[in-house]
Design a protein around this motif. Structure first.
Motif, short mmCIF file in Angstrom:
data_model
loop_
_atom_site.label_atom_id
_atom_site.label_comp_id
_atom_site.label_asym_id
_atom_site.label_seq_id
_atom_site.Cartn_x
_atom_site.Cartn_y
_atom_site.Cartn_z
N HIS A 1 0.85 -1.19 0.00
CA HIS A 1 0.00 0.00 0.00
C HIS A 1 0.88 1.23 0.00
CE1 HIS A 1 -3.53 -2.44 1.26
NE2 HIS A 1 -2.63 -3.12 1.96
N ARG A 2 0.61 2.17 -0.90
CA ARG A 2 1.28 3.47 -0.86
C ARG A 2 0.34 4.45 -0.17
NH1 ARG A 2 1.68 8.10 -4.24
NH2 ARG A 2 3.72 9.12 -4.06
N LEU A 3 0.72 4.87 1.03
CA LEU A 3 -0.16 5.66 1.88
C LEU A 3 -0.06 7.15 1.56
CD1 LEU A 3 0.50 3.93 5.32
CD2 LEU A 3 -1.13 3.30 3.53
N SER A 4 -1.13 7.87 1.88
CA SER A 4 -1.09 9.33 1.75
C SER A 4 -0.13 9.90 2.79
CB SER A 4 -2.49 9.90 1.99
OG SER A 4 -2.84 9.76 3.36
N LEU B 1 -5.54 -4.97 10.78
CA LEU B 1 -4.24 -4.32 10.92
C LEU B 1 -4.23 -3.16 11.90
CD1 LEU B 1 -2.56 -4.13 7.38
CD2 LEU B 1 -2.03 -5.62 9.30
N LEU B 2 -5.36 -2.47 12.03
CA LEU B 2 -5.40 -1.27 12.85
C LEU B 2 -6.43 -1.42 13.95
CD1 LEU B 2 -4.30 1.63 13.16
CD2 LEU B 2 -6.15 2.40 11.67
N GLY B 3 -5.96 -1.35 15.19
CA GLY B 3 -6.86 -1.45 16.33
C GLY B 3 -7.20 -0.07 16.89
N SER B 4 -8.23 -0.01 17.71
CA SER B 4 -8.65 1.25 18.33
C SER B 4 -8.89 1.04 19.82
CB SER B 4 -9.93 1.77 17.66
OG SER B 4 -10.97 0.82 17.75
N ARG B 5 -8.84 2.17 20.55
CA ARG B 5 -9.08 2.19 22.00
C ARG B 5 -8.17 1.22 22.77
NH1 ARG B 5 -15.71 2.69 22.46
NH2 ARG B 5 -15.90 4.57 21.18
N PRO B 6 -6.90 1.42 22.78
CA PRO B 6 -6.13 2.49 22.13
C PRO B 6 -5.80 2.13 20.69
CG PRO B 6 -4.66 1.16 23.43
CD PRO B 6 -6.03 0.60 23.66
N TYR B 7 -5.34 3.15 19.93
CA TYR B 7 -4.96 2.92 18.54
C TYR B 7 -3.63 2.18 18.49
CZ TYR B 7 -8.65 6.25 17.48
OH TYR B 7 -9.86 6.89 17.39
N ARG C 1 -10.59 6.06 7.57
CA ARG C 1 -10.15 5.96 6.17
C ARG C 1 -8.91 5.08 6.05
NH1 ARG C 1 -12.23 11.42 5.89
NH2 ARG C 1 -10.28 12.29 6.72
N LEU C 2 -8.00 5.20 7.01
CA LEU C 2 -6.80 4.36 6.99
C LEU C 2 -7.16 2.89 7.16
CD1 LEU C 2 -3.75 3.96 6.96
CD2 LEU C 2 -3.71 4.52 9.40
N ARG C 3 -8.07 2.60 8.08
CA ARG C 3 -8.49 1.22 8.30
C ARG C 3 -9.14 0.64 7.04
NH1 ARG C 3 -11.15 2.14 12.43
NH2 ARG C 3 -9.62 1.56 14.03
N ALA C 4 -9.93 1.47 6.35
CA ALA C 4 -10.57 1.01 5.11
C ALA C 4 -9.53 0.73 4.03
CB ALA C 4 -11.56 2.06 4.63
#
Length: 449
Positions: free
Chosen positions: A261-264, A315-321, A306-309
């Motif tokens: 993935h090429r990220l913004s 790959l990306l968790g929340s609470r905490p990130y 948007r990043l998770r999508a």
């Protein structure tokens, strides 16, 4: 053809001088966005636009021969010579192949044109990444990850304004990661759609040839003993680690499970911040890491959604990130090599500052710290080869202490020592250099060119 990668004729007369005279004025008229964004990257990396500093020669002929023999693109050089090399020689052009860092490994073609190109250091062993040579087709193609064409005054370094070039990156068919770049350089006929189509087709042919050499993937079995489906097999084959490439570039390349993935730029800052933290980060802390100004929680949540999508589930968790998979990064690898005292290997892996245009506080802090650590290791190694490589980079070229140290280490009475001493004094007139080197530097400055 995509207008963003191929210039129109007016674009070949891009107003380079007005931009370099006053970069803050923004994009001059008739300048392609691709070119303007590259100029901005070059300006932020400290590349000189006036032709006064040519790209560095990064490898000696002996070192280059050993490196080329083991490079993955060596296997497809016969094919690339057949597709591009013979035509370049017949048409008065230069055909070049470089590695992922922009170092030119093979430069062939018309003898007279190759000799002309060497005068601007477009030669085997020279570094032509954007950070070393400014906007150019091989370097910009590597920075963007897709084919590009750069014409005359679109080059950031005025030393290349007489040339046009077209280049396409070559990727590893197994991982999708960049292996290097294929380039055609020459005159007006390179500033045409067929030239861009030729390098694109050659890169695709090289990737297909590399794919044919891959071993057949093993049949992987699930817990129930049945063969896994193709997506499951890919995930198992490449494991669950996340790979980050962030040095010397503004957009992170994130590799995971066989995909890249090429990220913004903003998502790049978020991923780097999470990787640096190494553990879960509350939203308030992450906001402080990313900006000195207050970031509303809703804005941060929207960015992370948007990043998770973009990355997909898991790959990306929340609470905490947090990143939910083990992470390997190029900046982490450099830090580990430095911790082991392996200065030369760390310098090999250090492709430039971490996200050089980012102003996120956590990135700025780590960028400065890592650059200082690499610089300290190079200075402390006492090896003139490493010091020469350091001062030949955009980020080390104005390091007066490095030039002074290099002058101390070079043989007494040599022209190289005199030149290093002269450079050290030019950067800092008060700097102390060896008396013998100072005498030779004075002689060098008085001698006619």
């Amino acid at each position: 053809m995509d207008a963003s990668t191929s210039p129109s004729m007016p674009a070949s007369l891009a107003p380079h001088e007005p931009y370099v005279a006053e970069p803050s004025r923004g994009a001059p008229p008739e300048t392609r966005p691709l070119v303007f964004e590259s100029w901005q990257r070059c300006e932020s990396c400290g590349v000189r636009p006036d032709g006064s500093r040519l790209p560095p020669l990064r490898r000696t002929s002996q070192d280059l021969a050993a490196y080329r023999s083991t490079h993955p693109l060596a296997a497809v050089m016969p094919l690339l010579r057949e597709l591009l090399g013979s035509g370049a020689a017949d048409d008065g052009h230069v055909f070049a192949v470089g590695d992922v860092e922009g170092t030119l490994l093979w430069v062939e073609g018309d003898t007279r044109t190759v000799a002309r190109a060497e005068r601007m250091h477009f030669a085997e062993g020279a570094g032509w990444s954007e950070g070393q040579a400014g906007t150019n087709a091989p370097g910009t193609a590597l920075a963007l990850g897709h084919p590009v064409q750069i014409v005359n005054g679109e080059h950031y370094n005025s030393a290349a304004h007489a040339w046009s070039c077209a280049a396409a990156p070559v990727r590893d068919p197994a991982t999708g990661l960049l292996l290097g770049v294929v380039d055609l350089t020459g005159g007006r006929t390179i500033a045409t759609p067929p030239a861009l189509a030729a390098v694109r087709a050659a890169a695709l042919a090289a990737e297909a040839e590399l794919a044919r050499g891959l071993p057949a993937p093993p049949v992987l079995l699930g817990p129930d003993g049945r063969p896994l489906s193709p997506p499951e097999a890919v995930a198992t084959r490449y494991g669950t680690d996340v790979g980050l490439t962030a040095l010397g570039r503004d957009s992170v390349l994130l590799a995971h499970a066989g995909r890249v993935h090429r990220l913004s730029p903003r998502h790049s800052e978020i991923v780097v911040a999470l990787a640096l933290e190494g553990r879960g980060v509350p939203g308030g802390r992450l906001a402080v890491d990313l900006s000195e100004r207050e970031v509303p929680p809703s804005t941060l949540r929207a960015e992370l959604t948007r990043l998770r999508a973009a990355l997909g589930p898991g790959l990306l968790g929340s609470r905490p990130y947090a990143l939910l998979r083990p992470v390997r990064s190029d900046f982490g690898d450099v830090a580990a090599l430095l911790a082991e005292g392996r200065a030369e290997q760390a310098l090999d892996r250090y492709r430039g500052p971490l996200l050089p245009r980012s102003e996120a506080p956590v990135v700025v802090e780590h960028r400065r710290a890592l650059e200082q650590q690499v610089r300290g290791a190079v200075l402390g190694a006492g090896d003139p080869r490493l010091l020469r490589r350091w001062v030949d980079t955009a980020w080390g070229a104005d390091d007066a202490v490095a030039w002074r140290t290099l002058a101390h280490l070079l043989p007494g009475g040599s022209a190289q020592r005199a030149a290093a001493a002269a450079r050290a004094r030019a950067l800092d007139p008060e700097i102390l250099v060896p008396p013998q080197a100072r005498r030779y530097a004075a002689q060098l400055q008085r001698s006619p060119s």
